[in-house]
Enzyme design. Structure first.
Site, PDB file in Angstrom:
ATOM      1  N   LYS A 189     -12.593  -4.847   2.078  1.00 33.04           N
ATOM      2  CA  LYS A 189     -12.038  -3.950   3.088  1.00 33.04           C
ATOM      3  C   LYS A 189     -12.919  -2.717   3.212  1.00 33.04           C
ATOM      4  CE  LYS A 189      -7.955  -1.214   4.249  1.00 33.04           C
ATOM      5  NZ  LYS A 189      -6.517  -1.037   4.116  1.00 33.04           N
TER       6      LYS A 189
ATOM      7  N   LYS B 253     -11.889  -7.564   6.082  1.00 35.65           N
ATOM      8  CA  LYS B 253     -11.265  -6.690   7.081  1.00 35.65           C
ATOM      9  C   LYS B 253     -12.165  -5.519   7.387  1.00 35.65           C
ATOM     10  CE  LYS B 253      -7.411  -3.573   7.516  1.00 35.65           C
ATOM     11  NZ  LYS B 253      -6.540  -2.710   6.807  1.00 35.65           N
TER      12      LYS B 253
ATOM     13  N   CYS C  49       0.852  -1.193   0.000  1.00 37.69           N
ATOM     14  CA  CYS C  49       0.000   0.000   0.000  1.00 37.69           C
ATOM     15  C   CYS C  49       0.886   1.241   0.000  1.00 37.69           C
ATOM     16  CB  CYS C  49      -0.932   0.011   1.208  1.00 37.69           C
ATOM     17  SG  CYS C  49      -2.277   1.207   1.029  1.00 37.69           S
TER      18      CYS C  49
ATOM     19  N   ARG D 169      -3.275   3.733  12.314  1.00 37.27           N
ATOM     20  CA  ARG D 169      -2.817   4.964  11.648  1.00 37.27           C
ATOM     21  C   ARG D 169      -1.910   5.752  12.574  1.00 37.27           C
ATOM     22  NH1 ARG D 169      -8.460   6.219   8.396  1.00 37.27           N
ATOM     23  NH2 ARG D 169      -8.406   4.212   7.300  1.00 37.27           N
TER      24      ARG D 169
END
Ligand code: PBG
Length: 327
Positions: free
Chosen positions: A194, A247, A119, A204
């Protein structure tokens, strides 16, 4: 009283309960997500995820050894680069953090199976999962960079790649790029189903990857939707995904059931950072029994049909299995 069927009959002793257990689990199906960062001699605790750490490469071996000792043989690597830019260059840099971590782990821990998260969000200055055009992530331009990232991971020693960006067509783009370079045997585990979820909050914080503006709702899915999740899973299977992931896990087990009925791949579920943090916090307050909650969450995921369970509690779950408390 005329009563031939008494469900309690099969609950009479621990031995019998274990005999008729419908869900059996195996440590081999656990995957531990792990954060590696630039620097030296670092093992720093993630404030929102007590008991989870960011490791510099020279200390990641401590974590890998603990996992192996517990019987956990797969990890998913996340990198925290020193520098971020508009196009996430460090995601596909030959000497990027994940690429070097792979080199180290392959050399020193060849028995560990290395999966990488593919990602851009940990590597872009704006924190979005791809390159921007105006104020949105540009799908097709991002595909090239994701494919480049996946290839750089394979070259560096990844055993499997796991794209988590939610761009359309990324599984196909990655498959083609890997195949052209001769990596036809590197499987793709797609974060196919997701959702745009508040459960990623602590991650995060851990990876410093919160978007600097807006949110991820133009690429991650709306959690009101279920048919759309099945669509994503089917598309990714057609594009060549070897494993389909759902997820988060805890609040999305309905999707595990649906996706399992539809696609013909193993199904993974990722019990994300927010799930971990909630349990940790409540346990710290003495409000829940951590061990029993963790076991129950894991069993529920397997009962729903997951074949692979990605969890920050992998070591603890392996121990619960070893002690015969679950599975
Ligand atoms: C990268 C990525 C994220 C997670 C896994 N891969 C963050 C996100 O999508 O915002 C979340 C993992 C977790 O919360 O434990 N896109």
């Amino acid at each position: 009283m005329e009563m031939r069927k008494r469900p309690r009959r099969l609950r009479g002793s621990e031995t019998l309960r274990k005999m008729v257990r419908e869900t059996r689990m195996d440590k081999a199906s656990l995957v531990y997500p792990m954060f590696v960062m630039e620097g030296e001699n670092i093992k720093e605790e993630i404030p929102s995820m007590e008991g989870q750490y960011r490791y510099s490469i020279d200390r990641m071996g401590e974590c890998l050894q603990e996992l192996l000792d517990a019987g956990v043989t797969s990890v998913m690597l996340f990198g925290i680069p020193k520098e971020k830019d508009e196009v996430g260059s460090q995601a596909y840099a030959e000497n990027g953090i994940v690429q070097r971590a792979l080199g180290y782990a392959k050399e020193h821990f060849p028995q560990m199976y290395l999966i990488t998260d593919v990602c851009m969000c940990e590597y872009t200055s704006h924190g979005h999962c791809g390159v921007l055009c105006d104020h949105d992530v540009e799908n097709d331009a991002t595909l090239k960079l994701l494919a480049k990232t996946a290839l750089s991971h394979a070259k560096a020693g990844a055993d499997m790649v796991a794209p988590s960006d939610m761009m359309d067509g990324r599984v196909l783009a990655i498959r083609e790029t890997l195949d052209e370079a001769g990596y036809t045997n590197i499987p793709i585990m797609s974060y196919a189903v997701k959702y745009a979820s508040a459960f990623y909050g602590p991650f995060r914080d851990a990876a410093g990857s919160a978007p600097s503006f807006g949110d991820r709702k133009t690429y991650q899915m709306d959690f009101h939707n279920s048919v759309e999740g099945v669509k994503e899973a089917v598309l990714d299977e057609e594009e060549g995904a070897d494993i389909i992931m759902v997820k988060p896990a805890l609040s999305y087990l309905d999707m595990v059931v649906k996706v399992k009925e539809t696609v013909h791949t193993p199904i993974a579920a990722y019990s994300v950072s927010g799930e971990y943090a909630m349990v940790k916090a409540a346990a710290k307050m003495g409000w829940v029994d951590e061990e029993r909650i963790v076991g129950e969450m894991a069993v529920a995921a397997y009962r729903a049909g997951v074949d692979i369970y990605i969890t920050y509690y992998a070591k603890e779950i392996a121990r619960l299995m070893e002690e015969g408390k679950i599975g």
